[in-house]
Design a protein around this motif. Structure first.
Motif, PDB file in Angstrom:
ATOM      1  N   LYS B 155       0.813  -1.217   0.000  1.00 11.26           N
ATOM      2  CA  LYS B 155       0.000   0.000   0.000  1.00 11.26           C
ATOM      3  C   LYS B 155       0.842   1.261   0.000  1.00 11.26           C
ATOM      4  O   LYS B 155       0.505   2.249  -0.651  1.00 11.26           O
ATOM      5  CB  LYS B 155      -0.940  -0.005   1.215  1.00 11.26           C
ATOM      6  CG  LYS B 155      -1.798   1.251   1.313  1.00 11.26           C
ATOM      7  CD  LYS B 155      -2.852   1.148   2.388  1.00 11.26           C
ATOM      8  CE  LYS B 155      -3.683   2.438   2.453  1.00 11.26           C
ATOM      9  NZ  LYS B 155      -4.768   2.342   3.446  1.00 11.26           N
ATOM     10  N   TYR B 156       1.955   1.245   0.757  1.00 15.86           N
ATOM     11  CA  TYR B 156       2.733   2.476   0.936  1.00 15.86           C
ATOM     12  C   TYR B 156       4.057   2.477   0.162  1.00 15.86           C
ATOM     13  O   TYR B 156       4.858   3.404   0.309  1.00 15.86           O
ATOM     14  CB  TYR B 156       3.018   2.698   2.421  1.00 15.86           C
ATOM     15  CG  TYR B 156       1.776   3.031   3.211  1.00 15.86           C
ATOM     16  CD1 TYR B 156       1.245   4.325   3.225  1.00 15.86           C
ATOM     17  CD2 TYR B 156       1.108   2.052   3.938  1.00 15.86           C
ATOM     18  CE1 TYR B 156       0.105   4.624   3.951  1.00 15.86           C
ATOM     19  CE2 TYR B 156      -0.040   2.337   4.671  1.00 15.86           C
ATOM     20  CZ  TYR B 156      -0.525   3.631   4.671  1.00 15.86           C
ATOM     21  OH  TYR B 156      -1.668   3.918   5.393  1.00 15.86           O
ATOM     22  N   GLY B 157       4.295   1.439  -0.628  1.00 15.51           N
ATOM     23  CA  GLY B 157       5.540   1.402  -1.399  1.00 15.51           C
ATOM     24  C   GLY B 157       6.777   1.290  -0.531  1.00 15.51           C
ATOM     25  O   GLY B 157       7.817   1.879  -0.832  1.00 15.51           O
ATOM     26  N   LEU B 158       6.673   0.534   0.541  1.00 15.42           N
ATOM     27  CA  LEU B 158       7.800   0.378   1.465  1.00 15.42           C
ATOM     28  C   LEU B 158       8.745  -0.722   0.991  1.00 15.42           C
ATOM     29  O   LEU B 158       8.324  -1.719   0.397  1.00 15.42           O
ATOM     30  CB  LEU B 158       7.292   0.018   2.858  1.00 15.42           C
ATOM     31  CG  LEU B 158       6.485   1.086   3.587  1.00 15.42           C
ATOM     32  CD1 LEU B 158       5.777   0.482   4.793  1.00 15.42           C
ATOM     33  CD2 LEU B 158       7.392   2.238   4.015  1.00 15.42           C
ATOM     34  N   GLU B 159      10.014  -0.528   1.280  1.00 18.90           N
ATOM     35  CA  GLU B 159      11.006  -1.573   1.039  1.00 18.90           C
ATOM     36  C   GLU B 159      11.415  -2.178   2.374  1.00 18.90           C
ATOM     37  O   GLU B 159      11.225  -1.571   3.424  1.00 18.90           O
ATOM     38  CB  GLU B 159      12.224  -0.980   0.325  1.00 18.90           C
ATOM     39  CG  GLU B 159      11.876  -0.451  -1.061  1.00 18.90           C
ATOM     40  CD  GLU B 159      13.047   0.259  -1.726  1.00 18.90           C
ATOM     41  OE1 GLU B 159      14.153   0.243  -1.140  1.00 18.90           O
ATOM     42  OE2 GLU B 159      12.823   0.818  -2.804  1.00 18.90           O
ATOM     43  N   LYS B 160      11.994  -3.344   2.293  1.00 16.12           N
ATOM     44  CA  LYS B 160      12.434  -4.021   3.513  1.00 16.12           C
ATOM     45  C   LYS B 160      13.342  -3.115   4.353  1.00 16.12           C
ATOM     46  O   LYS B 160      13.256  -3.076   5.583  1.00 16.12           O
ATOM     47  CB  LYS B 160      13.161  -5.311   3.115  1.00 16.12           C
ATOM     48  CG  LYS B 160      13.778  -6.071   4.247  1.00 16.12           C
ATOM     49  CD  LYS B 160      12.772  -6.826   5.060  1.00 16.12           C
ATOM     50  CE  LYS B 160      13.483  -7.669   6.110  1.00 16.12           C
ATOM     51  NZ  LYS B 160      12.572  -8.104   7.157  1.00 16.12           N
ATOM     52  N   SER B 161      14.209  -2.372   3.688  1.00 13.67           N
ATOM     53  CA  SER B 161      15.152  -1.511   4.412  1.00 13.67           C
ATOM     54  C   SER B 161      14.431  -0.396   5.179  1.00 13.67           C
ATOM     55  O   SER B 161      15.002   0.157   6.123  1.00 13.67           O
ATOM     56  CB  SER B 161      16.174  -0.903   3.448  1.00 13.67           C
ATOM     57  OG  SER B 161      15.512  -0.171   2.435  1.00 13.67           O
ATOM     58  N   ASP B 162      13.203  -0.065   4.778  1.00  8.93           N
ATOM     59  CA  ASP B 162      12.478   0.962   5.528  1.00  8.93           C
ATOM     60  C   ASP B 162      12.177   0.472   6.944  1.00  8.93           C
ATOM     61  O   ASP B 162      12.292   1.228   7.909  1.00  8.93           O
ATOM     62  CB  ASP B 162      11.182   1.338   4.797  1.00  8.93           C
ATOM     63  CG  ASP B 162      11.478   2.054   3.492  1.00  8.93           C
ATOM     64  OD1 ASP B 162      12.443   2.843   3.467  1.00  8.93           O
ATOM     65  OD2 ASP B 162      10.757   1.819   2.502  1.00  8.93           O
ATOM     66  N   TYR B 163      11.800  -0.781   7.066  1.00 10.71           N
ATOM     67  CA  TYR B 163      11.637  -1.355   8.402  1.00 10.71           C
ATOM     68  C   TYR B 163      12.995  -1.425   9.107  1.00 10.71           C
ATOM     69  O   TYR B 163      13.097  -1.277  10.320  1.00 10.71           O
ATOM     70  CB  TYR B 163      11.027  -2.749   8.320  1.00 10.71           C
ATOM     71  CG  TYR B 163       9.602  -2.774   7.804  1.00 10.71           C
ATOM     72  CD1 TYR B 163       8.665  -1.848   8.249  1.00 10.71           C
ATOM     73  CD2 TYR B 163       9.182  -3.725   6.888  1.00 10.71           C
ATOM     74  CE1 TYR B 163       7.362  -1.866   7.783  1.00 10.71           C
ATOM     75  CE2 TYR B 163       7.872  -3.767   6.421  1.00 10.71           C
ATOM     76  CZ  TYR B 163       6.970  -2.831   6.869  1.00 10.71           C
ATOM     77  OH  TYR B 163       5.673  -2.860   6.405  1.00 10.71           O
ATOM     78  N   GLY B 164      14.030  -1.650   8.304  1.00  6.88           N
ATOM     79  CA  GLY B 164      15.376  -1.705   8.867  1.00  6.88           C
ATOM     80  C   GLY B 164      15.776  -0.403   9.539  1.00  6.88           C
ATOM     81  O   GLY B 164      16.472  -0.408  10.553  1.00  6.88           O
ATOM     82  N   HIS B 165      15.340   0.722   8.984  1.00  3.49           N
ATOM     83  CA  HIS B 165      15.670   2.008   9.608  1.00  3.49           C
ATOM     84  C   HIS B 165      15.127   2.065  11.043  1.00  3.49           C
ATOM     85  O   HIS B 165      15.771   2.619  11.932  1.00  3.49           O
ATOM     86  CB  HIS B 165      15.098   3.161   8.784  1.00  3.49           C
ATOM     87  CG  HIS B 165      15.810   3.384   7.478  1.00  3.49           C
ATOM     88  ND1 HIS B 165      17.168   3.564   7.405  1.00  3.49           N
ATOM     89  CD2 HIS B 165      15.353   3.439   6.200  1.00  3.49           C
ATOM     90  CE1 HIS B 165      17.527   3.729   6.136  1.00  3.49           C
ATOM     91  NE2 HIS B 165      16.446   3.651   5.382  1.00  3.49           N
TER      92      HIS B 165
END
Lengths: 102, 384
Positions: B155-165
């Motif tokens: 839905k929000y165009g998130l990448e795995k690394s966004d959770y990583g932040h």
């Protein structure tokens, strides 16, 4: 194994529910009749690769699916179906599963 | 605004991944109670009320705990709302003190389920889980939130690394928290290389279960230790079963009251100096921040890559449960509140947020079937 997944349909407004409710969340009627849904579309999939407290765990797939009647349920997924695929539902005791549609 | 009730003391036990022989839920709770009373400069005999939550207190209940702590009370509560229990107990305690039912009131939460105990709990969380999810091998809450995370990424165009932040940033905050079970710095490469647990969630997306306890003391502001005013609660709100599990789980119950919360508090999201957000999974941190209106333009990806990654907006400054550890679940909500109190009293040591004056804290919990069904939030303020 039983074909389809059992749902509970409000006798007043006809909304179908899974899991079983006590009152209809839409009209608060207290009467339900059982029904079955047989198809669903896969929305999201996960592979459970680790289970707390389990050794020798074999990865298995689960999916969030939308049934042909509109319920959003979580199923165990056998076969290769991916997001967007229509699957055939079945039930083992109380647990809902889905497999590739034949 | 509560004018006659404030949080005047906080305390916690040690946190540990593996309890030693002789340590139990009860002993961790005792240690937290002793620490909180010392911090509040109170004698146990002065305590008039207690609220408790725990997944592993049974077969004891709140009154058994009161007995074992030697507390004779006129106000007693046991809460069963998981990750939002702490916020729920705080609301009840504030109203209890404000209305003169009891003061001081001790709020305590703790667990020592052990990994096997937690696995058993995860499979028997409620009837829906026991009958419809556990037989699938759904992996407990990891499997549930894996599906929510997939939905959120899409839905929000998130990448795995966004959770990583979020994970990396919270680990950096944890370095300043001597109680955190994981304090060593973590790089993004280490985060991304961690083994998958339930796709797309990997090891550092899943909150580590630990043993430990937390306690806070709510009382009339006059009871606060001299030279250290209590922390005031400008507003607090709760939500239970907000959508009958019929949505996508990307909004929490906070979405039902966020506007009212800010209005009642008389402040805006822009005014907030730090946030303690219930972090069983990075996905739910983002969902709650967004519900609170703290993510400009609902652009979750940009928020992760800027405010979170650069730590310009302090979130979970104690390391969050993802680095400090999650005692069961119920106690997890209480450590975020306690951290907000320490920050607002400028007692957070090397992790102190400069000039912190306003904080928001949340609770989120009870994975009923497809996602959590309870939530709460409070706006806390440094006393003038």
């Amino acid at each position: 194994m039983t074909p389809g997944v059992g749902i509970w349909r409000c006798t007043k407004c006809r909304t179908g529910f899974f899991p079983q409710p006590l009152l209809c969340a839409r009209c608060h009627n207290d009467r339900f009749e059982t029904d079955r849904v047989h198809d669903a579309v896969v929305e999201e999939i996960s592979v459970i690769r680790h289970m707390l407290g389990q050794e020798n765990w074999q990865p298995r797939r689960i999916a969030s699916v939308r049934t042909s009647d509109g319920q959003l349920i979580t199923v165990g997924l056998t076969g290769e179906a991916g997001p967007g695929a229509t699957i055939e539902l079945y039930q083992e005791e109380n647990a809902p599963f889905g497999r590739d549609k034949t | 605004m509560f004018n006659n009730a404030a949080i005047i003391g906080v305390g916690q036990s040690a946190y540990t991944r593996r309890p030693e022989p002789g340590q139990s839920t009860h002993t961790f709770i005792r240690d937290a109670v002793v620490a909180a009373l010392k911090d509040a400069e109170l004698d146990a005999a002065e305590v008039q009320g207690m609220a408790v939550t725990s997944f592993s207190l049974a077969p004891d209940t709140a009154v058994d705990l009161a007995w074992k702590l030697g507390l004779s009370l006129r106000w007693l509560l046991q809460d069963t709302n998981g990750g939002s229990s702490a916020m729920n107990m705080l609301g009840h305690a504030l109203r209890g003190v404000e209305m003169g039912a009891a003061s001081p009131i001790l709020i305590v939460a703790g667990d020592a389920t052990g990994l096997a105990g937690y696995a058993k709990l995860a499979s028997n969380y409620n009837i829906a889980t026991r009958e419809h999810l556990a037989p699938l091998g759904h992996g407990g809450p990891n499997g549930v939130y894996a599906l929510v995370a997939s939905r959120q990424m899409k839905k929000y165009g998130l990448e795995k690394s966004d959770y990583g932040h979020i994970a990396v940033s919270q680990r950096a905050w944890a370095a300043g928290n001597p109680y955190a079970v994981y304090r060593a710095p973590m790089t993004m490469d280490e985060y991304l290389a961690a083994p998958l647990v339930a796709d797309p969630l990997s090891r550092y997306d899943c909150v580590p279960v630990i043993a430990g306890a937390q306690a806070i003391v709510v009382a009339h502001p006059d009871r606060a230790p001299k030279k250290r005013p209590g922390v005031r609660v400008r507003a607090i709100r709760h939500s239970f079963n907000y959508d009958n599990q019929s949505g996508d789980g990307l909004q929490t119950g906070i979405s039902t009251f966020a506007n009212e919360l800010w209005q009642s508090a008389g402040v805006r999201p822009d005014d907030i100096d730090l946030a303690s957000i219930y972090d069983d999974y990075p996905t739910m941190v983002l969902a709650q921040l967004n519900d609170l209106g703290l993510v400009p333009g609902n652009d979750l990806a940009r928020f992760c890559r800027s405010e979170i990654a650069e730590r310009t907006f302090p979130v979970n400054t104690f390391g969050g449960m993802m680095s400090a550890g999650q005692p069961g679940g119920p106690a997890g909500g209480l450590n975020g509140i306690a951290e907000a109190v320490l920050q607002l009293q400028h007692r957070a040591g090397e992790r102190q947020v400069k000039d912190a004056r306003l904080a928001v804290a949340t609770g989120y919990g009870m994975t009923m079937y497809r996602y959590g069904g309870t939530a709460g939030a409070a706006i806390l303020e440094r006393a003038p």
